[in-house]
Design a protein around this motif. Structure first.
Motif, PDB file in Angstrom:
ATOM      1  N   UNK A  58       0.802  -1.207   0.000  1.00 37.89           N
ATOM      2  CA  UNK A  58       0.000   0.000   0.000  1.00 37.89           C
ATOM      3  C   UNK A  58       0.838   1.262   0.000  1.00 37.89           C
ATOM      4  N   UNK A  59       0.187   2.362  -0.380  1.00 39.46           N
ATOM      5  CA  UNK A  59       0.786   3.692  -0.364  1.00 39.46           C
ATOM      6  C   UNK A  59       0.217   4.493   0.803  1.00 39.46           C
ATOM      7  N   UNK A  60       0.972   5.458   1.258  1.00 39.70           N
ATOM      8  CA  UNK A  60       0.510   6.369   2.303  1.00 39.70           C
ATOM      9  C   UNK A  60      -0.717   7.129   1.777  1.00 39.70           C
ATOM     10  N   UNK A  61      -1.877   6.865   2.382  1.00 37.57           N
ATOM     11  CA  UNK A  61      -3.157   7.448   1.931  1.00 37.57           C
ATOM     12  C   UNK A  61      -3.483   7.079   0.488  1.00 37.57           C
ATOM     13  N   UNK A  62      -2.947   5.944   0.012  1.00 32.46           N
ATOM     14  CA  UNK A  62      -3.173   5.461  -1.352  1.00 32.46           C
ATOM     15  C   UNK A  62      -2.669   6.447  -2.411  1.00 32.46           C
ATOM     16  N   UNK A  63      -1.728   7.312  -2.041  1.00 34.06           N
ATOM     17  CA  UNK A  63      -1.210   8.313  -2.970  1.00 34.06           C
ATOM     18  C   UNK A  63       0.314   8.265  -3.019  1.00 34.06           C
ATOM     19  N   UNK A  64       0.854   8.654  -4.165  1.00 33.53           N
ATOM     20  CA  UNK A  64       2.299   8.770  -4.292  1.00 33.53           C
ATOM     21  C   UNK A  64       2.626  10.034  -5.082  1.00 33.53           C
ATOM     22  N   UNK A  65       3.836  10.515  -4.891  1.00 33.74           N
ATOM     23  CA  UNK A  65       4.295  11.732  -5.525  1.00 33.74           C
ATOM     24  C   UNK A  65       5.485  11.396  -6.417  1.00 33.74           C
ATOM     25  N   UNK A  66       5.451  11.957  -7.625  1.00 36.49           N
ATOM     26  CA  UNK A  66       6.571  11.713  -8.534  1.00 36.49           C
ATOM     27  C   UNK A  66       6.745  12.906  -9.458  1.00 36.49           C
ATOM     28  N   UNK A  67       7.972  13.391  -9.549  1.00 32.39           N
ATOM     29  CA  UNK A  67       8.330  14.483 -10.451  1.00 32.39           C
ATOM     30  C   UNK A  67       7.417  15.694 -10.251  1.00 32.39           C
ATOM     31  N   UNK A  68       7.037  15.951  -8.991  1.00 31.70           N
ATOM     32  CA  UNK A  68       6.255  17.137  -8.670  1.00 31.70           C
ATOM     33  C   UNK A  68       4.753  16.986  -8.784  1.00 31.70           C
ATOM     34  N   UNK A  69       4.249  15.823  -9.181  1.00 32.28           N
ATOM     35  CA  UNK A  69       2.809  15.587  -9.299  1.00 32.28           C
ATOM     36  C   UNK A  69       2.394  14.459  -8.362  1.00 32.28           C
ATOM     37  N   UNK A 185       6.115  -0.921   9.166  1.00 26.86           N
ATOM     38  CA  UNK A 185       6.586  -0.373  10.420  1.00 26.86           C
ATOM     39  C   UNK A 185       8.105  -0.234  10.408  1.00 26.86           C
ATOM     40  N   UNK A 186       8.602   0.760  11.138  1.00 27.84           N
ATOM     41  CA  UNK A 186      10.049   0.939  11.225  1.00 27.84           C
ATOM     42  C   UNK A 186      10.675  -0.064  12.185  1.00 27.84           C
ATOM     43  N   UNK A 187       9.916  -0.504  13.187  1.00 30.99           N
ATOM     44  CA  UNK A 187      10.436  -1.470  14.156  1.00 30.99           C
ATOM     45  C   UNK A 187      10.485  -2.862  13.524  1.00 30.99           C
ATOM     46  N   UNK A 188      11.471  -3.629  13.937  1.00 29.05           N
ATOM     47  CA  UNK A 188      11.600  -5.007  13.485  1.00 29.05           C
ATOM     48  C   UNK A 188      11.312  -5.953  14.643  1.00 29.05           C
ATOM     49  N   UNK A 189      11.043  -7.229  14.308  1.00 30.38           N
ATOM     50  CA  UNK A 189      10.789  -8.268  15.309  1.00 30.38           C
ATOM     51  C   UNK A 189      11.822  -9.383  15.138  1.00 30.38           C
ATOM     52  N   UNK A 190      12.135 -10.084  16.205  1.00 24.42           N
ATOM     53  CA  UNK A 190      13.041 -11.235  16.071  1.00 24.42           C
ATOM     54  C   UNK A 190      12.467 -12.260  15.097  1.00 24.42           C
ATOM     55  N   UNK A 191      13.340 -12.876  14.352  1.00 18.37           N
ATOM     56  CA  UNK A 191      12.888 -13.849  13.361  1.00 18.37           C
ATOM     57  C   UNK A 191      12.278 -15.080  14.023  1.00 18.37           C
ATOM     58  N   UNK A 192      11.222 -15.638  13.423  1.00 16.49           N
ATOM     59  CA  UNK A 192      10.699 -16.925  13.893  1.00 16.49           C
ATOM     60  C   UNK A 192      11.422 -18.109  13.255  1.00 16.49           C
ATOM     61  N   UNK A 260       5.429  -2.124   0.751  1.00 14.33           N
ATOM     62  CA  UNK A 260       4.561  -1.003   1.100  1.00 14.33           C
ATOM     63  C   UNK A 260       5.382   0.209   1.523  1.00 14.33           C
ATOM     64  N   UNK A 261       4.776   1.390   1.403  1.00 15.78           N
ATOM     65  CA  UNK A 261       5.422   2.597   1.927  1.00 15.78           C
ATOM     66  C   UNK A 261       5.793   2.397   3.390  1.00 15.78           C
ATOM     67  N   UNK A 262       6.963   2.854   3.805  1.00 17.95           N
ATOM     68  CA  UNK A 262       7.233   2.928   5.243  1.00 17.95           C
ATOM     69  C   UNK A 262       6.257   3.904   5.898  1.00 17.95           C
ATOM     70  N   UNK A 263       5.912   3.659   7.135  1.00 18.31           N
ATOM     71  CA  UNK A 263       5.022   4.563   7.860  1.00 18.31           C
ATOM     72  C   UNK A 263       5.596   5.983   7.798  1.00 18.31           C
ATOM     73  N   UNK A 264       4.758   6.937   7.381  1.00 22.01           N
ATOM     74  CA  UNK A 264       5.163   8.336   7.323  1.00 22.01           C
ATOM     75  C   UNK A 264       5.880   8.742   6.053  1.00 22.01           C
ATOM     76  N   UNK A 265       6.108   7.814   5.127  1.00 22.03           N
ATOM     77  CA  UNK A 265       6.847   8.155   3.909  1.00 22.03           C
ATOM     78  C   UNK A 265       6.048   9.150   3.067  1.00 22.03           C
ATOM     79  N   UNK A 266       6.696  10.229   2.658  1.00 20.98           N
ATOM     80  CA  UNK A 266       6.038  11.236   1.821  1.00 20.98           C
ATOM     81  C   UNK A 266       6.974  11.753   0.734  1.00 20.98           C
ATOM     82  N   UNK A 267       8.057  11.025   0.470  1.00 21.33           N
ATOM     83  CA  UNK A 267       9.017  11.451  -0.540  1.00 21.33           C
ATOM     84  C   UNK A 267       8.587  11.089  -1.946  1.00 21.33           C
ATOM     85  N   UNK A 268       9.476  11.369  -2.886  1.00 18.93           N
ATOM     86  CA  UNK A 268       9.226  11.030  -4.275  1.00 18.93           C
ATOM     87  C   UNK A 268       9.254   9.512  -4.444  1.00 18.93           C
TER      88      UNK A 268
END
Length: 296
Positions: A58-69, A185-192, A260-268
């Motif tokens: 998934x994308x942050x709010x189902x939106x992505x930004x590229x080349x200014x749009x 999520x940015x946090x990781x969990x120990x491997x199972x 998926x987008x990392x939580x809070x990602x808003x870059x290009x």
């Protein structure tokens, strides 16, 4: 799409049925008619093996930004809901093609070709997806496979006896998706995973998918040692997710390039982890082999 319109290929030992809608593998059976894919019970999930393009997850709010749009895309992109052209259909192989259109360019402003080739030899199904860039600018994308295999596999072994055996030890932490947003999520969990082996249990999936964003292995086996097993090879894909809905009779084993987008990602979009930048006139292929090892 009616099942009568599916494309069927077979080696005699293995038979695959593919829906041109999404170029999606919907059935994989052996010479005895035993089914290795999901039962697609609508109480859980009706997918079979969608192809994830031009995004994975998934994308942050189902939106992505590229080349200014800014653009909007649903989870896992549009390929899985797009009708592919059948460009070849022979006894043991078939090829499907999706090109950009006015509809795709409204949400993904790039020229592209996505060709998916299915080939069966003996008890192995090879799937190869090739992305081509016919445009004049770098083509940014991610790609993933999302096959849902029967859990338990045919052969009579219970779910609790099924394991994933990785080709290499996988001691690194796993990642999870945030419940509310479906983002990484940015946090990781120990491997199972213990060494090479992951004993499968529905409790693993109570917090949704188990994700390796830096996987060492490029192959694994799934099933019950000494009984029904599948071998998967995915030499071109560096990430992996396992997913199911507790209670369902399937397990998704998903090799990915991207997530998926990392939580809070808003870059290009070009700067998102896992995004491929394909040069003009370039191509990139992603292979997945599924082999039936034993099913008696």
């Amino acid at each position: 799409m009616p099942e009568a319109d599916y494309v069927t290929i077979s080696s005699g030992d293995l038979t695959a049925r593919i829906d041109p809608l999404g170029a999606e593998l919907c059935s994989l059976t052996d010479s005895h008619g035993r089914e290795f894919m999901t039962d697609a019970d609508p109480a859980f999930w009706t997918g079979h093996a969608p192809l994830l393009f031009p995004i994975v997850g998934g994308l942050n709010d189902d939106r992505y930004r590229i080349d200014g749009s800014e653009y909007e895309l649903p989870r896992h992109g549009f390929a899985r809901r797009s009708r592919f052209d059948v460009i070849a259909a022979e006894a043991n192989e078939a090829r499907f093609l999706l090109r950009d259109s006015d509809e795709t360019r409204a949400v993904y402003p790039f020229a592209f070709e996505l060709e998916v080739a299915y080939h069966i030899e003996g008890t192995t199904l090879r799937v190869e997806a090739t992305v081509r860039n016919p445009g004049t600018a770098a083509l940014p994308f991610s790609f993933g496979y999302h096959p849902a295999f029967a859990w338990p596999l045919p052969g009579g072994s219970p779910k609790s006896d099924h394991v994933i055996a990785f080709a290499e030890p996988e001691p690194q932490p796993i990642r999870r998706l945030e419940a509310a947003s479906g983002l990484m999520q940015s946090e990781a969990e120990p491997t199972p995973v213990e060494g090479h082996h992951l004993k499968l249990d529905t409790a693993l999936f109570e917090a949704d998918a188990v994700i390796w964003d830096h996987l060492t292995s490029r192959s694994l086996t799934y099933g019950t040692p000494g009984a029904a097993q599948l071998a998967l090879a995915f030499p071109d894909l560096p990430m992996l997710a396992l997913w199911q809905k507790p209670g369902a009779a399937f397990l998704c084993i998903e090799p990915w390039q991207g997530h998926a987008d990392p939580v809070g990602f808003s870059g290009d979009f070009r700067d998102k982890p896992g995004v491929v930048q394909l040069a003009p006139a370039g191509s990139r292929s992603f292979r997945m082999d599924v082999s039936v090892l034993w099913a008696d």
